[in-house]
Scaffold this active site. Structure first.
Site, PDB file in Angstrom:
ATOM      1  N   ALA A  80       0.859  -1.181   0.000  1.00  0.00           N
ATOM      2  CA  ALA A  80       0.000   0.000   0.000  1.00  0.00           C
ATOM      3  C   ALA A  80       0.895   1.232   0.000  1.00  0.00           C
ATOM      4  CB  ALA A  80      -0.886  -0.011   1.236  1.00  0.00           C
ATOM      5  N   GLY A 125       0.694  -4.976   0.860  1.00  0.00           N
ATOM      6  CA  GLY A 125      -0.437  -5.114  -0.052  1.00  0.00           C
ATOM      7  C   GLY A 125      -0.054  -5.796  -1.361  1.00  0.00           C
ATOM      8  N   GLU A 128      -0.145  -9.350  -0.604  1.00  0.00           N
ATOM      9  CA  GLU A 128      -1.556  -9.722  -0.443  1.00  0.00           C
ATOM     10  C   GLU A 128      -2.263  -9.845  -1.794  1.00  0.00           C
ATOM     11  OE1 GLU A 128      -1.884  -6.498   2.389  1.00  0.00           O
ATOM     12  OE2 GLU A 128      -2.726  -7.882   3.870  1.00  0.00           O
ATOM     13  N   GLU A 148       4.450  -5.096   7.518  1.00  0.00           N
ATOM     14  CA  GLU A 148       3.628  -4.091   8.204  1.00  0.00           C
ATOM     15  C   GLU A 148       4.004  -3.948   9.672  1.00  0.00           C
ATOM     16  OE1 GLU A 148       2.550  -6.127   5.896  1.00  0.00           O
ATOM     17  OE2 GLU A 148       0.858  -5.291   4.783  1.00  0.00           O
TER      18      GLU A 148
HETATM   19  N1  DAK Z   1       4.660   3.253  -0.404  1.00  0.00           N
HETATM   20  C1  DAK Z   1       5.114   4.418  -0.903  1.00  0.00           C
HETATM   21  N2  DAK Z   1       6.344   4.578  -1.431  1.00  0.00           N
HETATM   22  C2  DAK Z   1       7.152   3.530  -1.427  1.00  0.00           C
HETATM   23  C3  DAK Z   1       6.778   2.262  -0.918  1.00  0.00           C
HETATM   24  C4  DAK Z   1       5.447   2.146  -0.377  1.00  0.00           C
HETATM   25  N3  DAK Z   1       4.956   1.005   0.081  1.00  0.00           N
HETATM   26  N4  DAK Z   1       7.823   1.408  -1.056  1.00  0.00           N
HETATM   27  C5  DAK Z   1       8.816   2.108  -1.638  1.00  0.00           C
HETATM   28  N5  DAK Z   1       8.426   3.378  -1.867  1.00  0.00           N
HETATM   29  C6  DAK Z   1       9.190   4.459  -2.486  1.00  0.00           C
HETATM   30  C7  DAK Z   1      10.287   4.957  -1.568  1.00  0.00           C
HETATM   31  O1  DAK Z   1       9.779   5.889  -0.647  1.00  0.00           O
HETATM   32  C8  DAK Z   1      11.238   5.584  -2.568  1.00  0.00           C
HETATM   33  O2  DAK Z   1      10.724   6.854  -2.938  1.00  0.00           O
HETATM   34  P1  DAK Z   1      11.728   8.137  -3.081  1.00  0.00           P
HETATM   35  O3  DAK Z   1      12.378   8.290  -1.765  1.00  0.00           O
HETATM   36  O4  DAK Z   1      12.686   7.729  -4.175  1.00  0.00           O
HETATM   37  O5  DAK Z   1      10.815   9.257  -3.478  1.00  0.00           O
HETATM   38  C9  DAK Z   1      11.126   4.671  -3.774  1.00  0.00           C
HETATM   39  O6  DAK Z   1       9.891   3.956  -3.620  1.00  0.00           O
HETATM   40  C10 DAK Z   1      12.254   3.643  -3.860  1.00  0.00           C
HETATM   41  O7  DAK Z   1      12.308   2.982  -2.619  1.00  0.00           O
HETATM   42  P2  DAK Z   1      13.683   2.839  -1.771  1.00  0.00           P
HETATM   43  O8  DAK Z   1      14.588   3.988  -2.043  1.00  0.00           O
HETATM   44  O9  DAK Z   1      13.289   2.575  -0.365  1.00  0.00           O
HETATM   45  O10 DAK Z   1      14.309   1.549  -2.445  1.00  0.00           O
HETATM   46  P3  DAK Z   1      15.279   0.494  -1.744  1.00  0.00           P
HETATM   47  O11 DAK Z   1      15.772  -0.365  -2.852  1.00  0.00           O
HETATM   48  O12 DAK Z   1      16.293   1.173  -0.880  1.00  0.00           O
HETATM   49  O13 DAK Z   1      14.329  -0.372  -0.782  1.00  0.00           O
HETATM   50  C11 DAK Z   1      12.317  -1.604  -0.225  1.00  0.00           C
HETATM   51  C12 DAK Z   1      13.329  -1.170  -1.340  1.00  0.00           C
HETATM   52  C13 DAK Z   1      11.157  -2.325  -0.895  1.00  0.00           C
HETATM   53  C14 DAK Z   1      13.028  -2.571   0.753  1.00  0.00           C
HETATM   54  C15 DAK Z   1      11.857  -0.336   0.551  1.00  0.00           C
HETATM   55  O14 DAK Z   1      11.402   0.645  -0.415  1.00  0.00           O
HETATM   56  C16 DAK Z   1      10.735  -0.625   1.509  1.00  0.00           C
HETATM   57  O15 DAK Z   1      10.945  -1.160   2.609  1.00  0.00           O
HETATM   58  N6  DAK Z   1       9.492  -0.194   1.130  1.00  0.00           N
HETATM   59  C17 DAK Z   1       8.338  -0.316   1.997  1.00  0.00           C
HETATM   60  C18 DAK Z   1       7.811  -1.724   1.968  1.00  0.00           C
HETATM   61  C19 DAK Z   1       6.644  -1.896   2.952  1.00  0.00           C
HETATM   62  O16 DAK Z   1       6.758  -1.598   4.139  1.00  0.00           O
HETATM   63  N7  DAK Z   1       5.506  -2.352   2.424  1.00  0.00           N
HETATM   64  C20 DAK Z   1       4.299  -2.513   3.218  1.00  0.00           C
HETATM   65  C21 DAK Z   1       3.523  -1.228   3.127  1.00  0.00           C
HETATM   66  S1  DAK Z   1       2.084  -1.226   4.216  1.00  0.00           S
HETATM   67  C22 DAK Z   1      -4.636  -0.593   6.146  1.00  0.00           C
HETATM   68  C23 DAK Z   1      -3.840  -1.318   7.019  1.00  0.00           C
HETATM   69  C24 DAK Z   1      -2.603  -1.694   6.633  1.00  0.00           C
HETATM   70  C25 DAK Z   1      -2.143  -1.386   5.350  1.00  0.00           C
HETATM   71  C26 DAK Z   1      -2.956  -0.733   4.455  1.00  0.00           C
HETATM   72  C27 DAK Z   1      -4.208  -0.323   4.854  1.00  0.00           C
HETATM   73  N8  DAK Z   1      -5.905  -0.067   6.613  1.00  0.00           N
HETATM   74  C28 DAK Z   1      -6.393  -0.336   7.931  1.00  0.00           C
HETATM   75  C29 DAK Z   1      -6.672   0.787   5.712  1.00  0.00           C
HETATM   76  C30 DAK Z   1      -0.759  -1.715   5.037  1.00  0.00           C
HETATM   77  C31 DAK Z   1      -0.472  -2.123   3.875  1.00  0.00           C
HETATM   78  C32 DAK Z   1       0.910  -2.096   3.371  1.00  0.00           C
HETATM   79  O17 DAK Z   1       1.135  -2.654   2.360  1.00  0.00           O
END
Ligand code: DAK
Length: 274
Positions: A80, A125, A128, A148
């Site tokens: 997400a 997400g 998922e 998460e």
């Molecule tokens: N959202 C937004 N931007 C993201 C992103 C994400 N999930 N993942 C990566 N990016 C962006 C980064 O911010 C970065 O942007 P800039 O800084 O260049 O502007 C760009 O993509 C490249 O990422 P990195 O520079 O971090 O790249 P790396 O190779 O260093 O690292 C990585 C790759 C995949 C390990 C890292 O980007 C990372 O850890 N990303 C986050 C992964 C994550 O945590 N995914 C889960 C997200 S939460 C809900 C409840 C829960 C949820 C939703 C709704 N409700 C109750 C409504 C939760 C859902 C989720 O999925």
């Protein structure tokens, strides 16, 4: 055939000037591609709604399989869009999680089998979304995770429910509670991935994989998938009851009768998906 159109969605709350989800056709497969390379294909709510609209188009078409793909070679989908998750009210959060759940549940029980083609990260997400697909194919570069917990969050688009059903409660809890990423070889071993594919042309490999089943009746494919998925969510005696119902439907369907007649006449069946 009405597609080949890219659907662009703009959102002021998301980094990057534009993001796109594209619906195209490859052979007998409909392909929904997430193209938001600058944010590793992170999904915002507008993109979720677009996917839902595209499912209507796919449903009205003659495609025989649905493929999800993340463009760019680094991520299937990094989850997400985290930038959208701040400062929302509880009702907004609830509506958001129900939106994601309903789109992914629609994919899980969609009229066509679906394949997630994972080249790179499938996180949160994104993982998922892959879990909601019937099949998961991955390159050696595939990485799965539900991180998460590292954000202080509980997954909201089905991860706590589909992952334990797929790989078992113990293995799922370990992934959910550590937030660690699982690489392709391990994903294959624990049943998260069905098949490893070459990274050269992942979509062509997915289309070839679809050919191993998409000549079967779409009705039968749907019934057999639903019997397995619905049956594993309930006690065995209820699952057997679901199986009896769906097996009976298949037996009385045109395609069931055609398959039996074709076998007895030593000819190839001509299924009509009904
Ligand atoms: N959202 C937004 N931007 C993201 C992103 C994400 N999930 N993942 C990566 N990016 C962006 C980064 O911010 C970065 O942007 P800039 O800084 O260049 O502007 C760009 O993509 C490249 O990422 P990195 O520079 O971090 O790249 P790396 O190779 O260093 O690292 C990585 C790759 C995949 C390990 C890292 O980007 C990372 O850890 N990303 C986050 C992964 C994550 O945590 N995914 C889960 C997200 S939460 C809900 C409840 C829960 C949820 C939703 C709704 N409700 C109750 C409504 C939760 C859902 C989720 O999925």
């Amino acid at each position: 055939m009405i597609w080949g159109y890219p659907v662009h969605i703009n959102s002021m709350r998301t980094k990057g000037s534009s993001m796109a989800i594209e619906l195209t056709r490859l052979g007998e497969c409909a392909v929904i591609t997430i193209q938001r390379k600058e944010a590793l294909n992170a999904l915002n709510y507008g993109m979720l709604r677009s996917i839902n609209q595209m499912l209507d188009d796919v449903q009205a078409s003659d495609a025989r399989c649905l493929i999800f793909y993340g463009a760019g070679g680094k991520a299937f989908c990094a989850g997400a869009d985290i930038s959208e998750l701040l400062d929302r009210t509880v009702p907004e959060e609830y509506a958001g999680t129900r939106l994601g759940q309903s789109v992914f549940s629609r994919i899980e029980s969609f009229m066509l089998p679906s394949i997630a083609v994972v080249d790179g990260y499938a996180l949160g997400g994104g993982c998922e979304l892959a879990l909601a697909c019937t099949f998961r194919l991955g390159t050696a570069n595939a990485r799965f995770g539900l991180p998460e917990v590292k954000l202080g969050l509980v997954p909201g688009y089905g991860g706590t429910q589909r992952l334990p059903r797929l790989i078992g409660v113990g293995a799922a809890l370990e992934m959910l509670m550590t937030g660690r990423f699982v690489a392709a070889e391990e994903a294959l071993r624990i049943g998260l991935l069905h098949k490893l594919i070459d990274a050269d042309d992942p979509l062509q490999h997915a289309v070839a994989f679809a050919r191993t089943f998409n000549h079967h009746s779409l009705l039968t494919l749907r019934l057999v998938r639903d019997a397995a998925l619905r049956g594993t969510a309930v006690p065995l005696h209820e699952g057997l009851s679901i199986e009896a119902d769906l097996s009976t439907v298949s037996m009385r369907s045109e395609d069931g009768q055609e398959g039996i007649q074709a076998f007895l006449a030593k000819r190839t069946p001509q299924f009509r998906d009904r």
